[in-house]
Design a protein around this motif. Structure first.
Motif, PDB file in Angstrom:
ATOM      1  N   GLN A   1      12.077   2.699 -16.198  1.00 31.28           N
ATOM      2  CA  GLN A   1      12.916   3.540 -15.337  1.00 31.28           C
ATOM      3  C   GLN A   1      12.234   4.861 -15.030  1.00 31.28           C
ATOM      4  OE1 GLN A   1      17.210   3.909 -15.987  1.00 31.28           O
ATOM      5  NE2 GLN A   1      17.061   2.350 -17.584  1.00 31.28           N
ATOM      6  N   ALA A   2      11.590   5.434 -16.044  1.00 35.95           N
ATOM      7  CA  ALA A   2      10.891   6.707 -15.832  1.00 35.95           C
ATOM      8  C   ALA A   2       9.727   6.526 -14.869  1.00 35.95           C
ATOM      9  CB  ALA A   2      10.395   7.260 -17.171  1.00 35.95           C
ATOM     10  N   ALA A   3       9.071   5.371 -14.903  1.00 35.86           N
ATOM     11  CA  ALA A   3       7.969   5.119 -13.981  1.00 35.86           C
ATOM     12  C   ALA A   3       8.462   5.104 -12.539  1.00 35.86           C
ATOM     13  CB  ALA A   3       7.294   3.795 -14.331  1.00 35.86           C
ATOM     14  N   VAL A   4       9.643   4.508 -12.303  1.00 37.88           N
ATOM     15  CA  VAL A   4      10.243   4.525 -10.965  1.00 37.88           C
ATOM     16  C   VAL A   4      10.544   5.965 -10.548  1.00 37.88           C
ATOM     17  CG1 VAL A   4      12.262   3.865  -9.603  1.00 37.88           C
ATOM     18  CG2 VAL A   4      11.199   2.205 -11.150  1.00 37.88           C
ATOM     19  N   ALA A   5      11.152   6.722 -11.460  1.00 39.51           N
ATOM     20  CA  ALA A   5      11.486   8.121 -11.159  1.00 39.51           C
ATOM     21  C   ALA A   5      10.228   8.939 -10.880  1.00 39.51           C
ATOM     22  CB  ALA A   5      12.276   8.731 -12.316  1.00 39.51           C
ATOM     23  N   ALA A   6       9.153   8.646 -11.602  1.00 45.19           N
ATOM     24  CA  ALA A   6       7.896   9.382 -11.408  1.00 45.19           C
ATOM     25  C   ALA A   6       7.311   9.106 -10.027  1.00 45.19           C
ATOM     26  CB  ALA A   6       6.902   9.006 -12.496  1.00 45.19           C
ATOM     27  N   LEU A   7       7.413   7.876  -9.555  1.00 43.63           N
ATOM     28  CA  LEU A   7       6.903   7.540  -8.225  1.00 43.63           C
ATOM     29  C   LEU A   7       7.686   8.261  -7.135  1.00 43.63           C
ATOM     30  CD1 LEU A   7       6.200   3.763  -8.781  1.00 43.63           C
ATOM     31  CD2 LEU A   7       4.491   5.497  -8.214  1.00 43.63           C
ATOM     32  N   HIS A   8       8.989   8.384  -7.315  1.00 44.81           N
ATOM     33  CA  HIS A   8       9.795   9.157  -6.370  1.00 44.81           C
ATOM     34  C   HIS A   8       9.392  10.635  -6.416  1.00 44.81           C
ATOM     35  CE1 HIS A   8      12.517   6.136  -4.855  1.00 44.81           C
ATOM     36  NE2 HIS A   8      12.875   5.757  -6.060  1.00 44.81           N
ATOM     37  N   ALA A   9       9.232  11.161  -7.626  1.00 45.41           N
ATOM     38  CA  ALA A   9       8.934  12.582  -7.785  1.00 45.41           C
ATOM     39  C   ALA A   9       7.539  12.931  -7.284  1.00 45.41           C
ATOM     40  CB  ALA A   9       9.075  12.983  -9.254  1.00 45.41           C
TER      41      ALA A   9
ATOM     42  N   GLU B   1       6.350   8.790   2.286  1.00 45.72           N
ATOM     43  CA  GLU B   1       5.130   8.483   1.537  1.00 45.72           C
ATOM     44  C   GLU B   1       5.407   7.838   0.178  1.00 45.72           C
ATOM     45  OE1 GLU B   1       1.885  11.694   2.151  1.00 45.72           O
ATOM     46  OE2 GLU B   1       3.786  12.731   2.564  1.00 45.72           O
ATOM     47  N   THR B   2       6.654   7.497  -0.085  1.00 43.82           N
ATOM     48  CA  THR B   2       7.008   6.860  -1.354  1.00 43.82           C
ATOM     49  C   THR B   2       6.316   5.499  -1.480  1.00 43.82           C
ATOM     50  OG1 THR B   2       9.180   7.925  -1.309  1.00 43.82           O
ATOM     51  CG2 THR B   2       8.921   6.054  -2.795  1.00 43.82           C
ATOM     52  N   ASP B   3       5.755   5.217  -2.635  1.00 45.10           N
ATOM     53  CA  ASP B   3       5.055   3.960  -2.881  1.00 45.10           C
ATOM     54  C   ASP B   3       6.075   2.885  -3.276  1.00 45.10           C
ATOM     55  OD1 ASP B   3       3.428   1.864  -3.593  1.00 45.10           O
ATOM     56  OD2 ASP B   3       2.057   3.060  -4.803  1.00 45.10           O
ATOM     57  N   TRP B   4       6.753   2.329  -2.256  1.00 44.92           N
ATOM     58  CA  TRP B   4       7.817   1.362  -2.527  1.00 44.92           C
ATOM     59  C   TRP B   4       7.282   0.064  -3.111  1.00 44.92           C
ATOM     60  CZ3 TRP B   4      12.606   2.739  -3.025  1.00 44.92           C
ATOM     61  CH2 TRP B   4      13.083   3.859  -2.334  1.00 44.92           C
ATOM     62  N   VAL B   5       6.073  -0.324  -2.744  1.00 49.46           N
ATOM     63  CA  VAL B   5       5.508  -1.559  -3.290  1.00 49.46           C
ATOM     64  C   VAL B   5       5.387  -1.461  -4.809  1.00 49.46           C
ATOM     65  CG1 VAL B   5       3.466  -3.035  -3.349  1.00 49.46           C
ATOM     66  CG2 VAL B   5       4.300  -2.143  -1.160  1.00 49.46           C
ATOM     67  N   GLN B   6       4.887  -0.323  -5.290  1.00 48.43           N
ATOM     68  CA  GLN B   6       4.749  -0.156  -6.743  1.00 48.43           C
ATOM     69  C   GLN B   6       6.120  -0.026  -7.403  1.00 48.43           C
ATOM     70  OE1 GLN B   6       1.930   2.861  -7.820  1.00 48.43           O
ATOM     71  NE2 GLN B   6       2.083   2.448 -10.002  1.00 48.43           N
ATOM     72  N   ILE B   7       7.080   0.581  -6.710  1.00 43.07           N
ATOM     73  CA  ILE B   7       8.431   0.680  -7.261  1.00 43.07           C
ATOM     74  C   ILE B   7       9.035  -0.709  -7.435  1.00 43.07           C
ATOM     75  CG2 ILE B   7      10.797   1.391  -6.701  1.00 43.07           C
ATOM     76  CD1 ILE B   7       9.642   3.987  -5.601  1.00 43.07           C
ATOM     77  N   VAL B   8       8.825  -1.596  -6.470  1.00 44.88           N
ATOM     78  CA  VAL B   8       9.301  -2.978  -6.612  1.00 44.88           C
ATOM     79  C   VAL B   8       8.672  -3.627  -7.849  1.00 44.88           C
ATOM     80  CG1 VAL B   8       9.290  -5.297  -5.600  1.00 44.88           C
ATOM     81  CG2 VAL B   8       9.786  -3.312  -4.157  1.00 44.88           C
ATOM     82  N   GLU B   9       7.390  -3.372  -8.086  1.00 48.94           N
ATOM     83  CA  GLU B   9       6.720  -3.947  -9.252  1.00 48.94           C
ATOM     84  C   GLU B   9       7.343  -3.458 -10.557  1.00 48.94           C
ATOM     85  OE1 GLU B   9       2.657  -2.903  -8.701  1.00 48.94           O
ATOM     86  OE2 GLU B   9       2.311  -4.383  -7.107  1.00 48.94           O
TER      87      GLU B   9
END
Length: 390
Positions: A272-280, A287-295
């Protein structure tokens, strides 16, 4: 005397009394009495350091001694408990408190599986956090008498639990995250308090999920000032003013997360923190890395198989691969899932079906769990309806 110091010492002092043989409820009462006495005595000039013999040299030892005396006094005054005097025995000699830190065991005790999540959260705030019953009641917007009963029942429930029994870190973390998500109300900032307690927990246990939760809290807390507008209305993530995000908290959260991930023991809070870090970390919403968020959501699904995680994954899929792919990902989820209708509405809007989106936004507003969310969804429906008429 610094209130923060008193509150930081509370769990270790309470744990000492319990380990010496005091039942939890009586020990907690005695510690609270000692804290009151500390405020009275340590507030004097002498106690602030004008004498080397003052309690300031060993605050924890002073609190343990006073709390133990209060426990002894209460025990001796209760004739029904006289047989326990053999257990309490002699008062320990004054001097520095033992270096053993039982804080971790106290966390386990307050998050005992026999307690409901709400009772465990309240007991943690009282016994580990050092908050008063009135402060906790104000934070949860319930009468003080109601909260006092809840805490008393919780204390009775754990009074027979030995402090050295194994505890479940996952349960403790769920309780702390529950406290964090209560946010702010009254004169106690529960989100900040949860961060403080999680920092304290991280200091006494090396566990990647503890770090993961702390990172998640910091990353979410960094966006707090931008989540609502001046009129109290919700501001979606994509519309938040990123220049107002707390960059120091974001940097700390990412650093803590990286250390946790390096342990190679992935858990739910780290993902969960990794998802939050990608948003932050994204300079703009676009420019959000949605592909990595899906992963990362794929990892969360593997870890939890939680339908709410699958719902959030569908949103990410809609952003990464298009709204129709997101709608396809929703097909396996039941429409009774909280916020399901709002997500479907959003994806239909992204796909250009404004009539369906407006209807679903209005439907979702009727299911909203709180007033702020209901108003937000109602405005979304009105916005689309107005746009279609022009």
């Amino acid at each position: 005397m610094d209130e923060a110091l008193l509150r930081s010492l509370t769990p270790s002092v309470l744990a000492v009394l319990v380990r010496r043989g005091a039942d939890f409820a009586a020990a907690e009462d005695a510690v609270q009495d000692a804290l009151v006495e500390a405020v009275r005595v340590w507030g004097t000039g002498a106690a602030r350091g004008s004498s080397h013999d003052g309690p300031v040299r060993d605050p924890k030892g002073w609190l343990v001694t006073v709390a133990w005396r209060r426990f002894l006094d209460a025990t001796r005054a209760d004739t029904a408990r006289r047989r326990r005097e053999d257990l309490v025995g002699q008062e320990p000699a004054p001097g520095p408190a033992a270096g053993v830190d039982d804080t971790l065991q106290l966390y386990f005790l307050c998050a005992h599986p026999s307690l409901t999540p709400s009772s465990a959260a309240a007991l943690t705030l009282r016994a580990v956090g050092g908050l008063t019953t009135r402060q906790i009641a104000g934070a949860y917007l319930v009468p003080e008498a109601t909260m006092a009963q809840r805490i008393s029942r919780a204390k009775r429930a754990v009074s027979r639990v030995r402090l050295d029994q194994p505890g479940d870190v996952a349960t403790v973390l769920r309780v702390l995250y529950l406290v964090f998500n209560e946010g702010y109300s009254g004169d106690v900032d529960l989100a900040a308090e949860a961060i403080r307690l999680t920092r304290q927990l991280a200091a006494v246990i090396e566990h990647p999920e503890v770090r993961g939760l702390l990172a998640l809290m910091l990353l979410h807390h960094a966006r707090r000032a931008t989540r609502t507008a001046a009129d109290g209305s919700l501001v979606p993530l994509a519309e938040q003013d990123r220049s107002r995000w707390d960059t120091a908290s974001i940097a700390e959260g990412i650093e803590i997360l990286q250390a946790a991930l390096a342990c190679d023991r992935l858990g739910e809070f780290q993902a969960q923190a990794a998802v939050a870090a990608l948003h932050a970390d994204a300079p703009t919403a676009e420019e959000t890395d949605w592909v990595q968020i899906v992963e990362w959501y794929d990892e969360l699904v593997r870890l939890t198989d939680n339908p709410v995680v699958r719902l959030n994954r569908a949103v990410a899929v809609g952003e990464a691969d298009g709204p129709r792919a997101g709608l396809a990902a929703l097909a396996a989820l039941h429409d009774s899932l909280p916020r399901h209708t709002a997500v479907v509405a959003y994806l239909h809007e992204r796909d250009g079906d404004l009539a369906t989106a407006a209807r679903l936004y209005a439907e979702a507003a009727g299911k909203a769990p709180n007033l702020a969310e209901r108003d937000h969804l109602t405005r979304q429906a009105a916005r689309l309806n107005v746009g279609r008429r022009h």
